[in-house]
Design a protein around this motif. Structure first.
Motif, mmCIF file in Angstrom:
data_model
loop_
_atom_site.group_PDB
_atom_site.id
_atom_site.type_symbol
_atom_site.label_atom_id
_atom_site.label_comp_id
_atom_site.label_asym_id
_atom_site.label_seq_id
_atom_site.Cartn_x
_atom_site.Cartn_y
_atom_site.Cartn_z
ATOM 1 N N THR A 1 0.791 -1.219 0.000
ATOM 2 C CA THR A 1 0.000 0.000 0.000
ATOM 3 C C THR A 1 0.826 1.273 0.000
ATOM 4 O OG1 THR A 1 -1.414 -1.277 1.456
ATOM 5 C CG2 THR A 1 -2.049 0.978 1.044
ATOM 6 N N PHE A 2 2.035 1.220 0.565
ATOM 7 C CA PHE A 2 2.790 2.444 0.766
ATOM 8 C C PHE A 2 4.027 2.482 -0.092
ATOM 9 C CE2 PHE A 2 0.808 4.338 4.496
ATOM 10 C CZ PHE A 2 0.072 3.297 5.003
ATOM 11 N N THR A 3 4.428 3.720 -0.464
ATOM 12 C CA THR A 3 5.787 3.866 -0.974
ATOM 13 C C THR A 3 6.667 4.486 0.101
ATOM 14 O OG1 THR A 3 5.048 5.918 -1.959
ATOM 15 C CG2 THR A 3 5.389 4.048 -3.426
ATOM 16 N N ARG A 4 6.073 5.353 0.923
ATOM 17 C CA ARG A 4 6.816 5.856 2.064
ATOM 18 C C ARG A 4 5.859 5.887 3.246
ATOM 19 N NH1 ARG A 4 9.452 11.272 1.439
ATOM 20 N NH2 ARG A 4 7.287 11.883 1.085
ATOM 21 N N ILE A 5 6.367 5.573 4.395
ATOM 22 C CA ILE A 5 5.507 5.545 5.564
ATOM 23 C C ILE A 5 6.253 6.141 6.735
ATOM 24 C CG2 ILE A 5 6.208 3.187 6.048
ATOM 25 C CD1 ILE A 5 3.496 2.727 7.312
ATOM 26 N N GLY A 6 5.541 6.863 7.575
ATOM 27 C CA GLY A 6 6.196 7.480 8.721
ATOM 28 C C GLY A 6 6.671 6.427 9.715
ATOM 29 N N ILE B 1 -6.566 5.046 6.967
ATOM 30 C CA ILE B 1 -5.405 4.384 6.360
ATOM 31 C C ILE B 1 -5.551 2.878 6.443
ATOM 32 C CG2 ILE B 1 -2.953 4.017 6.593
ATOM 33 C CD1 ILE B 1 -2.575 6.823 6.931
ATOM 34 N N VAL C 1 -1.636 4.222 -4.196
ATOM 35 C CA VAL C 1 -0.481 3.987 -3.346
ATOM 36 C C VAL C 1 -0.381 5.161 -2.376
ATOM 37 C CG1 VAL C 1 1.624 5.079 -4.191
ATOM 38 C CG2 VAL C 1 1.553 2.613 -3.892
ATOM 39 N N ILE C 2 0.080 4.879 -1.179
ATOM 40 C CA ILE C 2 0.147 5.943 -0.176
ATOM 41 C C ILE C 2 1.596 6.368 -0.013
ATOM 42 C CG2 ILE C 2 -0.408 6.618 2.147
ATOM 43 C CD1 ILE C 2 -2.471 4.578 2.284
ATOM 44 N N ASP C 3 1.832 7.658 -0.174
ATOM 45 C CA ASP C 3 3.183 8.170 -0.027
ATOM 46 C C ASP C 3 3.209 9.042 1.210
ATOM 47 O OD1 ASP C 3 5.348 10.195 -2.148
ATOM 48 O OD2 ASP C 3 5.690 9.047 -0.310
ATOM 49 N N ASP C 4 3.521 8.438 2.293
ATOM 50 C CA ASP C 4 3.532 9.029 3.610
ATOM 51 C C ASP C 4 2.194 9.607 4.002
ATOM 52 O OD1 ASP C 4 5.458 11.437 5.505
ATOM 53 O OD2 ASP C 4 4.495 9.572 6.032
ATOM 54 N N ASN C 5 1.775 10.717 3.475
ATOM 55 C CA ASN C 5 0.428 11.159 3.849
ATOM 56 C C ASN C 5 -0.428 11.504 2.667
ATOM 57 O OD1 ASN C 5 0.014 10.942 6.593
ATOM 58 N ND2 ASN C 5 1.349 12.676 7.008
#
Lengths: 241, 712
Positions: free
Chosen positions: A168-173, B564, B618-622
């Motif tokens: 789901t993510f390319t970057r995540i905190g 999310i 796609v999720i890119d941080d926020n």
């Protein structure tokens, strides 16, 4: 990918013959399969179809029933989410006749709703809620008796998390990731990320997830492809007239 | 004191008269002398067989002549191995006679008709076998039209066991000295063989559900059940099916056929069969083995083991369900020498699709359902032409098809809308909407309504699951516990996992369907953007939640987390294991991909992950990045179709006779015809001296009409 689920590379030939043949119905083979389950528990392997074979033997021979084995199978299946393994295991748990001959009271009816709830949380990706429930006092008996024996249970749950996050993510905190993985201290998180091969950005607040099939998206326009054979009739007609 | 006889016994047999007298005098001397009982008892025992014979002869006389001659000729046909007549007797005559004489009663018992058979020069064995087969028909009639009692159930089980024993284990003929069982020299129509297996499983299923209702049993029944624990046990049923499969070596046969197909000069199927084993060479065993595989699939589904069900279909599944060049076409039976009956087709697809559905592999399930529903619709149309002989069989098939349609409706709503799979077959989707439109609407919208609709359809369409084990009839304490269990107690302390198998599976299904219920709303928001922050998304969802319920607004951070996590679920649901994998063509810089076809995996359980949604994100941080894949306009197919159609019309017109008419009228023709064509009137132009032209296909530019007049 399903090929390794059907026939895990870690399955021995003996088990393979047992699972694929008619011998799986032989009640005297249940010991072999149970030993294989304990082997899976100790060495962090997982073989869904062999475990389902154990449950099927229990279905036909209620006197072989061993609640610890069942609970261990269900715990292992939790780590396979979102595949339907857990549901398949529950489908095979038939109704138990009352006053079955057991030495101690049957822990399964108590733990089953608990495990069900945990699976549901995992399926719906509610990872912080999962860890909260898992660490709560209510589940102490589960933790002390069962999951502590299962080597790498928490790691297998983390793998579930990673699977979901990766797609789901390319970057995540980092905070969020830590929350999902239940790794509180930054050092633990960092070492885990390093093991996966992921990188942190310069300030250490965001984790970069490498590109994979799922998290690269592009707008695709599916064009239809015309082949020459389809046009032969039209061309022939045009040629005639 | 001897009672005066109430009727004269002079015209009955002497022995019989004595026996009757003896019985009556017991009543006269009740309780007087126990020794007399023993004496009389012994007498009666001697005379009982005679009594029985008398009764049977009376019953035999009561059987209509038509039925008697039918039985005799049926027996003769089986002895002569005359397949066409056996088929006719079985499919037409038997149901007709049933409707005429026995629609509410049982057929005559086998013992009664036995004397009829001795006239056919048959050996005792052969008569015995015929009686076994006759009993099969007899019990099937009892189960379908009447209510079987416990005796019937036990006896039908014994009869089935005897039949299968005969088929599997009969000793070889006298010339062969070996001890090995040999194939039996019997010929039966395929429909009957399928009915044998089908009925066997059906009786098993019915028995299991009857057995689990402990409270409604009489004491007699409880006793019989306590004694007969081996009857209709799961192990014996599975044993029968597995033995048939092993004896007939059906899986090896199919593998050999596949190999044969790849060769240059394939041998005919019969030769291949011969080379495997003497059993395989006989169509009787081949058919039985094939049907047993399908039966095994059904039994596994009834017991709740879906993966095993798909696994046993490994070889057969590829043959039946297609997906490779070795696929099933309706007239392939001559090539492979395996039967294709509509009943088996529909039943198998129903169970395979159901397994896929429970494994959450919705694309595979949809594909299976679409195949069989298309087949059924074609069959329905054909029915008016060919007239199906057995109406009750057609009804059963229609019912299964209806349930398949319900399952299709459910899967359709679970595969997220907009996926390429919902565009598979508009025809079927339309029929599903006609039948289940209300539920489908509710299911696609999501929310709690959806779950109710899912439950309704699931309970209607699911197979009748059974418990593998019986309640502990042989343990009197346990039974007493069950009988006295207070329903109120059960409701209070009940675990959330219900014990009835159907409800257990329902709960599992609802859990996975319920996890997807918030997703349609989420998707609708994503459709509107190409990129979106998570905060914004969570505020949208908040709005929705606040509108839906009276809960106080969740805190921002929490709401964002929820959002999310739902996104992850959405991503998870858009991927699925599928057996048929689309192969992507080259992707060039313009981001155009053309699907060049599909690739199918081997066994039914195999597959790869594919995406089932056209909305990718796609999720890119926020921030959420969204990409949608669309299907380009398919103009080529439309143009080709219409070009060919117009050409066909033109050829037709050119080929048809010239319109007759006065020379004068022809001047009107261009105007009349073109206006006719322009107006799009399909009626033939009758103004040309009453000669009706075939209705021309209205082409927009009036081409057909003008062209014709030019040629004239």
């Amino acid at each position: 990918m399903a090929a390794s689920w059907i026939t895990p590379p870690t399955r021995t030939e003996l088990i393979e013959n047992l699972v694929s043949g008619v011998d799986r119905y032989n009640p005297s083979n249940v010991g072999i399969l149970e030993d294989y389950l304990y082997h899976q528990i100790r060495s962090q392997e997982y073989d869904c179809l062999a475990n389902l074979a154990i449950l099927k033997l229990y279905q036909f021979n209620p006197d072989l029933y061993n609640p610890d084995v069942v609970i261990n199978i269900l715990i292992k299946a939790l780590g396979a989410s979102p595949l339907p393994d857990f549901n398949l295991c529950i489908s095979l748990l038939d109704e138990r006749p009352p006053n079955a001959s057991l030495d101690e009271p049957d822990p399964l009816p108590v733990l089953l709703p608990v495990l069900h709830g945990l699976h549901h949380l995992l399926y719906r990706c509610r990872f912080p809620a999962f860890w909260r429930a898992y660490r709560s006092d209510q589940l102490e008996s589960l933790r002390d008796n069962y999951t502590v024996e299962c080597a790498g249970f928490e790691d297998s749950i983390r793998e579930v998390v990673i699977r979901a996050v990766k797609s789901t993510f390319t970057r995540i905190g980092t905070d969020r990731l830590g929350l999902y993985l239940d790794l509180d201290s930054p050092e633990e998180l960092k070492s885990y990320i390093d093991k996966l091969g992921w990188t942190l950005n310069s300030e250490g607040t965001v984790v970069n997830i490498p590109a994979n099939l799922d998290n690269q998206i592009e707008a695709v326009v599916v064009q239809e492809s015309i082949k020459l054979p389809q046009l032969t009739k039209v061309i022939a007609q045009a040629a005639r007239s | 004191m001897s009672r005066p006889t109430l009727w004269s016994t002079a015209d009955m047999d002497d022995d019989l008269a004595d026996a009757v007298d003896a019985e009556l005098s017991i009543y006269a001397q009740q309780g007087q002398n126990p020794a007399i009982y023993d004496q009389l008892g012994a007498q009666i025992e001697q005379l009982e067989p005679l009594l029985a014979i008398q009764q049977h002869m009376a019953a035999l006389a009561a059987v209509p002549d038509v039925v008697k001659s039918f039985i005799v000729s049926f027996h003769q046909a089986i002895l002569n191995r005359d397949l066409p007549s056996i088929t006719m007797f079985y499919t037409t005559t038997f149901p007709k006679l049933t409707d005429r004489f026995y629609s509410r009663a049982e057929w005559p018992e086998p013992e009664i008709i036995a004397p009829l058979l001795s006239s056919n020069n048959a050996t005792e064995d052969q008569v015995h076998i015929f009686l076994v087969l006759y009993r099969d028909l007899y019990y099937r009639h009892v189960y379908s039209r009447l209510q079987p009692n416990i005796d019937d159930r036990f006896h039908s089980y014994e009869n089935s066991c005897e039949l299968f024993n005969y088929l599997l284990n009969s000793p070889s003929s006298a010339n062969d000295e070996s001890d090995e069982p040999a194939p039996v020299d019997l010929v039966l129509p395929e429909q009957w063989l399928w009915d044998i297996i089908d009925e066997f499983i059906y009786q098993f299923q019915v028995f299991c559900s009857w057995r689990s209702k402990v409270k409604s049993k009489t004491d007699d029944e409880l006793m019989m059940l306590a004694d007969g624990t081996g009857v209709w046990s799961s192990y014996s049923v599975l044993n029968v099916l597995y033995s048939l499969i092993q004896k007939s070596k059906i899986n090896e046969y199919i593998v050999a056929l596949k190999e044969e197909q790849g060769k240059e000069n394939p041998r005919p199927a019969e030769e291949v069969a011969q080379s495997i084993s003497p059993y395989t060479a006989l169509p009787l065993y081949r058919t039985l083995g094939y049907f047993s595989v399908l039966g095994l699939l059904r039994v596994h589904v009834l017991l709740g083991d879906f993966t095993l069900g798909l696994k046993v279909m490994d070889q057969v599944g590829e043959f039946l369900l297609g997906g490779s060049s070795f696929g099933a076409k309706t007239n392939k039976s001559s090539f492979t020498a395996l039967p294709t009956l509509p009943a088996t087709h529909i039943s198998t697809h129903y169970y395979v699709g159901f397994c896929y559905m429970m494994l959450c592999r919705y694309p595979d399930a949809i594909r299976t359902f679409v195949t069989v529903l298309n087949f059924f619709q074609r069959m329905q149309r054909m029915r008016n032409y060919s007239g199906y002989e057995r109406k009750d069989q057609y009804d059963q098939i229609a019912k299964t098809a209806d349930r398949t349609l319900a399952l299709y409706a459910m899967c359709h709503s679970l595969v997220l809308p907009g996926s390429p799979f919902t565009r598979l077959d508009d025809n079927i989707t339309n029929s599903a909407k006609e039948r289940y439109g209300d539920q489908m609407g509710r299911m696609s919208r999501g929310g709690s309504d959806a779950l109710v609709a899912f439950e309704e359809l699931f309970l209607y369409a699911c197979p009748k699951f059974i418990n593998a084990n019986s309640p502990p009839y042989d343990d009197p304490e346990a039974i007493a516990l069950l009988l006295n269990a207070d329903p109120a107690d059960a409701a209070e302390g009940s675990s959330p996992i219900p014990t009835d198998p159907t409800h257990r599976h329902l709960r599992l299904f609802l859990a996975s369907a319920g996890a997807q219920s918030p997703l349609p709303t989420l998707r609708s928001f994503l459709h509107l953007y190409t990129s979106l922050t998570t905060e914004k998304l969570s505020s949208f969802l908040d709005l929705v939640k606040v509108n839906e319920s009276d809960k106080e607004a969740v805190e921002d951070a929490e709401a964002e987390e929820e959002a999310i996590q739902e996104m992850m679920v959405l991503k998870q649901s858009s991927k699925s294991l599928s057996r048929i994998v689309p192969v992507q063509g080259k992707v060039d810089k313009g981001n155009d991909a053309s699907s060049t076809g599909v690739r199918a995996q081997g066994s039914l359980l195999a597959g790869e992950m594919i995406s089932t949604s056209d909305l990718n994100f796609v999720i890119d941080d926020n921030t959420i990045h969204i990409a949608e894949s669309t299907v380009g306009r398919r103009y080529a197919g439309w143009f080709i179709k219409n070009t060919e159609r117009s050409q066909r019309v033109l050829d037709e017109i050119r080929g048809s006779p010239l319109p007759r008419g006065k020379i004068g009228q022809k001047q009107h023709v261009p105007g009349a015809v073109t206006s006719g064509a322009d107006a799009g009137a399909p009626a033939g132009s009758t103004d040309i001296s009453g000669h009706k032209k075939p209705p021309t296909k209205t082409v927009a530019w009036g081409g057909a009409g003008t062209r014709a007049t030019v040629d004239v």
